[in-house]
Design a protein around this motif. Structure first.
Motif, PDB file in Angstrom:
ATOM      1  N   GLU A 163       0.948  -1.197   0.238  1.00  0.00           N
ATOM      2  CA  GLU A 163       0.202   0.122   0.133  1.00  0.00           C
ATOM      3  C   GLU A 163       0.537   0.983  -0.317  1.00  0.00           C
ATOM      4  OE1 GLU A 163      -4.184   2.440   2.242  1.00  0.00           O
ATOM      5  OE2 GLU A 163      -2.618   0.151   3.507  1.00  0.00           O
ATOM      6  N   ALA A 164       1.936   1.228   0.571  1.00  0.00           N
ATOM      7  CA  ALA A 164       3.166   1.959   0.324  1.00  0.00           C
ATOM      8  C   ALA A 164       4.083   2.051  -0.550  1.00  0.00           C
ATOM      9  CB  ALA A 164       4.196   2.267   2.164  1.00  0.00           C
ATOM     10  N   GLY A 165       3.922   1.446  -1.553  1.00  0.00           N
ATOM     11  CA  GLY A 165       4.780   1.541  -2.552  1.00  0.00           C
ATOM     12  C   GLY A 165       5.496   1.377  -2.348  1.00  0.00           C
ATOM     13  N   ARG A 166       6.331   0.488  -1.435  1.00  0.00           N
ATOM     14  CA  ARG A 166       7.639  -0.504  -1.516  1.00  0.00           C
ATOM     15  C   ARG A 166       7.689  -1.960  -1.502  1.00  0.00           C
ATOM     16  NH1 ARG A 166       7.135   3.467   3.778  1.00  0.00           N
ATOM     17  NH2 ARG A 166       5.460   1.734   4.752  1.00  0.00           N
ATOM     18  N   LEU A 167       6.556  -2.213  -2.015  1.00  0.00           N
ATOM     19  CA  LEU A 167       7.203  -3.687  -3.204  1.00  0.00           C
ATOM     20  C   LEU A 167       5.690  -3.873  -3.709  1.00  0.00           C
ATOM     21  CD1 LEU A 167       6.619  -6.273   0.548  1.00  0.00           C
ATOM     22  CD2 LEU A 167       8.331  -4.881  -0.853  1.00  0.00           C
ATOM     23  N   GLU A 168       5.954  -4.415  -4.655  1.00  0.00           N
ATOM     24  CA  GLU A 168       5.370  -5.003  -5.691  1.00  0.00           C
ATOM     25  C   GLU A 168       4.591  -5.970  -5.717  1.00  0.00           C
ATOM     26  OE1 GLU A 168       6.926  -3.160  -9.083  1.00  0.00           O
ATOM     27  OE2 GLU A 168       6.734  -0.754  -8.390  1.00  0.00           O
ATOM     28  N   ILE A 169       3.751  -6.668  -5.606  1.00  0.00           N
ATOM     29  CA  ILE A 169       3.722  -8.061  -5.519  1.00  0.00           C
ATOM     30  C   ILE A 169       2.679  -8.741  -6.406  1.00  0.00           C
ATOM     31  CG2 ILE A 169       2.732 -10.056  -3.818  1.00  0.00           C
ATOM     32  CD1 ILE A 169       4.182  -8.649  -1.038  1.00  0.00           C
ATOM     33  N   ASP A 170       2.557  -9.413  -6.787  1.00  0.00           N
ATOM     34  CA  ASP A 170       2.119  -9.571  -8.174  1.00  0.00           C
ATOM     35  C   ASP A 170       0.542 -11.110  -7.541  1.00  0.00           C
ATOM     36  OD1 ASP A 170       4.062 -11.288  -8.878  1.00  0.00           O
ATOM     37  OD2 ASP A 170       4.191 -10.424 -11.406  1.00  0.00           O
ATOM     38  N   CYS A 171       1.180 -11.302  -6.749  1.00  0.00           N
ATOM     39  CA  CYS A 171       0.445 -12.849  -6.593  1.00  0.00           C
ATOM     40  C   CYS A 171      -0.478 -12.786  -5.081  1.00  0.00           C
ATOM     41  CB  CYS A 171       1.689 -14.133  -6.109  1.00  0.00           C
ATOM     42  SG  CYS A 171       2.531 -13.973  -5.184  1.00  0.00           S
ATOM     43  N   GLU A 172      -1.055 -14.018  -4.427  1.00  0.00           N
ATOM     44  CA  GLU A 172      -1.719 -13.430  -3.383  1.00  0.00           C
ATOM     45  C   GLU A 172      -0.453 -13.354  -2.623  1.00  0.00           C
ATOM     46  OE1 GLU A 172      -4.814 -14.041  -2.222  1.00  0.00           O
ATOM     47  OE2 GLU A 172      -5.023 -14.550  -4.721  1.00  0.00           O
ATOM     48  N   LEU A 173      -1.133 -12.397  -0.793  1.00  0.00           N
ATOM     49  CA  LEU A 173       0.284 -11.896  -0.165  1.00  0.00           C
ATOM     50  C   LEU A 173       0.337 -13.587   0.570  1.00  0.00           C
ATOM     51  CD1 LEU A 173      -1.056  -8.698   0.475  1.00  0.00           C
ATOM     52  CD2 LEU A 173       0.500  -9.364  -0.726  1.00  0.00           C
ATOM     53  N   ASP A 174      -0.045 -14.066   1.229  1.00  0.00           N
ATOM     54  CA  ASP A 174      -0.026 -15.322   1.335  1.00  0.00           C
ATOM     55  C   ASP A 174       0.479 -16.381   1.420  1.00  0.00           C
ATOM     56  OD1 ASP A 174      -1.625 -14.399   3.693  1.00  0.00           O
ATOM     57  OD2 ASP A 174      -2.758 -15.785   2.996  1.00  0.00           O
ATOM     58  N   LEU A 175       1.307 -16.252  -0.629  1.00  0.00           N
ATOM     59  CA  LEU A 175       2.321 -16.875  -1.254  1.00  0.00           C
ATOM     60  C   LEU A 175       3.398 -16.321  -0.781  1.00  0.00           C
ATOM     61  CD1 LEU A 175       2.321 -19.228  -3.316  1.00  0.00           C
ATOM     62  CD2 LEU A 175       1.952 -18.017  -5.157  1.00  0.00           C
ATOM     63  N   LEU A 183      13.588  -9.350  -2.028  1.00  0.00           N
ATOM     64  CA  LEU A 183      12.939  -8.225  -3.164  1.00  0.00           C
ATOM     65  C   LEU A 183      13.327  -7.647  -4.649  1.00  0.00           C
ATOM     66  CD1 LEU A 183      14.723  -5.787   0.012  1.00  0.00           C
ATOM     67  CD2 LEU A 183      12.477  -6.092  -0.656  1.00  0.00           C
ATOM     68  N   ARG A 184      14.185  -8.997  -5.122  1.00  0.00           N
ATOM     69  CA  ARG A 184      14.132  -8.852  -6.260  1.00  0.00           C
ATOM     70  C   ARG A 184      13.275  -9.295  -7.344  1.00  0.00           C
ATOM     71  NH1 ARG A 184      20.288 -11.881  -6.623  1.00  0.00           N
ATOM     72  NH2 ARG A 184      22.181  -9.704  -6.436  1.00  0.00           N
ATOM     73  N   ALA A 185      12.502 -10.056  -6.277  1.00  0.00           N
ATOM     74  CA  ALA A 185      11.128 -10.857  -6.668  1.00  0.00           C
ATOM     75  C   ALA A 185      10.174  -9.466  -6.588  1.00  0.00           C
ATOM     76  CB  ALA A 185      10.772 -12.085  -6.127  1.00  0.00           C
ATOM     77  N   PHE A 186       9.719  -8.937  -5.552  1.00  0.00           N
ATOM     78  CA  PHE A 186       8.659  -8.191  -5.175  1.00  0.00           C
ATOM     79  C   PHE A 186       9.102  -6.446  -4.765  1.00  0.00           C
ATOM     80  CE2 PHE A 186       7.751 -12.589  -3.960  1.00  0.00           C
ATOM     81  CZ  PHE A 186       7.264 -12.859  -4.841  1.00  0.00           C
ATOM     82  N   GLY A 187      10.861  -6.148  -4.748  1.00  0.00           N
ATOM     83  CA  GLY A 187      10.796  -5.047  -4.951  1.00  0.00           C
ATOM     84  C   GLY A 187      10.211  -4.153  -5.575  1.00  0.00           C
ATOM     85  N   PRO A 188      10.679  -2.759  -5.274  1.00  0.00           N
ATOM     86  CA  PRO A 188      10.400  -1.881  -6.422  1.00  0.00           C
ATOM     87  C   PRO A 188      11.166  -2.033  -7.014  1.00  0.00           C
ATOM     88  CG  PRO A 188      11.108  -0.787  -4.169  1.00  0.00           C
ATOM     89  CD  PRO A 188      11.225  -2.268  -3.879  1.00  0.00           C
ATOM     90  N   SER A 189      10.402  -1.249  -9.050  1.00  0.00           N
ATOM     91  CA  SER A 189      11.276  -1.504 -10.479  1.00  0.00           C
ATOM     92  C   SER A 189      12.579  -1.102 -10.068  1.00  0.00           C
ATOM     93  CB  SER A 189      10.507  -1.287 -11.211  1.00  0.00           C
ATOM     94  OG  SER A 189       9.185  -1.544 -10.921  1.00  0.00           O
ATOM     95  N   ALA A 190      12.986  -0.608  -9.209  1.00  0.00           N
ATOM     96  CA  ALA A 190      14.622  -0.400  -9.338  1.00  0.00           C
ATOM     97  C   ALA A 190      15.247  -1.295  -9.003  1.00  0.00           C
ATOM     98  CB  ALA A 190      14.835   1.435  -8.195  1.00  0.00           C
ATOM     99  N   GLU A 191      14.829  -2.392  -8.260  1.00  0.00           N
ATOM    100  CA  GLU A 191      15.730  -3.419  -7.367  1.00  0.00           C
ATOM    101  C   GLU A 191      16.104  -4.425  -8.056  1.00  0.00           C
ATOM    102  OE1 GLU A 191      15.671  -4.460  -3.009  1.00  0.00           O
ATOM    103  OE2 GLU A 191      14.995  -3.159  -2.592  1.00  0.00           O
ATOM    104  N   HIS A 192      14.639  -4.325  -8.759  1.00  0.00           N
ATOM    105  CA  HIS A 192      14.590  -5.573 -10.079  1.00  0.00           C
ATOM    106  C   HIS A 192      16.003  -5.808 -10.890  1.00  0.00           C
ATOM    107  CE1 HIS A 192       9.621  -6.093  -9.312  1.00  0.00           C
ATOM    108  NE2 HIS A 192      10.176  -5.986  -8.226  1.00  0.00           N
TER     109      HIS A 192
END
Length: 222
Positions: free
Chosen positions: A158-170, A212-221
Motif C-alpha cells: 500500500e505504501a508503494g515499497r513492494l510490488e507483489i503480483d501474487c497472493e500475499l499469503d503466497l 526484493l529482487r522478486a517483489f521490491g520496487p522496480s529499481a531493485e529488479h
C-alpha cells in the motif's frame, strides 16, 4: 486464508483454561516426559511424578494424556508467537530491507531453538494418532506466521515499497521458506548444534535480497 478457532484463540486470548501455577507445573512435567519417552511411551503416572503432583490432581486438570499433550502444544505455540513476528512497534520506522531482515532473523532464531525442534519432533511423532494436535500446531505455527507476514506485506504494498503480483499469503510463504535456507532441516534430522547468529544473519540477508529482487520496487529488479 481462513483461520480456525484455535488460531484465532491463540492470537487473541488464552486457550480457554485458567493459567494457574499448578497447571504450568503439570505442563512443564509433561514436556519433560514427552520429550524423553515420546507420546506413546509416556504415562500419566510418569507425568504426575515429574510434575510433583498426585495422579488424582493431574486428572483434575486434564482428563487424558491426549488432552495434556494438546495443552502442551497450545501453550508452547503461544509462547513462540509472543516472541516471533513482533511487527507493530517497529513497522513504519525501518526501511523495508532492514525490517525484513529483523523479521527473518527473529523467525529463524525461534525455529532453531532446541525446545522448538523437540516440540516439532514430538508433534510429528503423534500427529497420525492425534491429527487434531497436528492441525493445532500447523494453524498456530506456520499459518499464524504467514498471516502476520502477509499483514506486513500488505502495508508495504500500500505504501508503494513492494510490488507483489501474487497472493500475499503466497508471497509470505516464499519469504519464510527463503529465510530457512539450509538451516532448519539439519536440526530435525542430524541433531546438529543450532546455527550461529552470524549464520542466521547471512542466510536471512541472502533471502531478503532474493525476495526484493522478486517483489521490491522496480529499481531493485534491475
Amino acid at each position: 486464508m481462513t483461520m480456525s478457532p484455535q488460531l484465532q484463540d491463540l492470537s487473541t486470548s488464552d486457550d480457554g483454561f485458567a493459567d494457574t501455577p499448578k497447571r504450568r507445573e503439570i505442563i512443564d512435567g509433561a514436556r519433560q516426559v514427552f520429550r524423553a519417552e515420546g507420546f506413546d511411551g509416556a504415562s500419566m503416572g510418569q507425568i504426575a511424578q515429574a510434575a510433583g503432583v498426585s495422579k488424582g490432581t493431574l486428572y483434575v486438570y486434564f482428563q487424558s494424556k491426549e488432552d495434556l499433550f494438546h495443552a502442551l502444544v497450545v501453550n508452547d505455540r503461544r509462547e513462540a508467537a509472543e516472541h516471533m513476528f513482533q511487527l507493530k512497534e517497529q513497522a513504519g520506522r525501518l526501511e523495508t530491507r532492514e525490517m525484513l531482515c529483523q523479521l527473518g532473523e527473529s523467525f529463524i532464531t525461534m525455529m532453531v531453538r532446541p525446545e522448538h525442534i523437540a516440540l516439532v519432533r514430538m508433534v510429528m511423532g503423534a500427529a497420525e494418532k492425534l491429527p487434531h494436535v497436528g492441525r493445532t500446531f500447523y494453524e498456530t505455527g506456520p499459518c499464524l506466521g504467514i498471516r502476520r507476514v502477509s499483514e506486513y506485506l500488505a502495508r508495504e504494498v500500500e505504501a508503494g515499497r513492494l510490488e507483489i503480483d501474487c497472493e500475499l499469503d503466497l508471497a509470505a510463504g516464499h519469504f519464510l521458506n527463503l529465510c530457512q535456507g539450509n538451516l532448519i532441516k539439519p536440526q530435525f534430522f542430524c541433531s546438529e548444534k543450532p546455527p550461529s547468529k552470524e549464520e542466521i544473519s547471512s542466510t536471512v540477508e541472502s533471502a531478503v535480497t532474493v525476495f526484493l529482487r522478486a517483489f521490491g520496487p522496480s529499481a531493485e529488479h534491475s
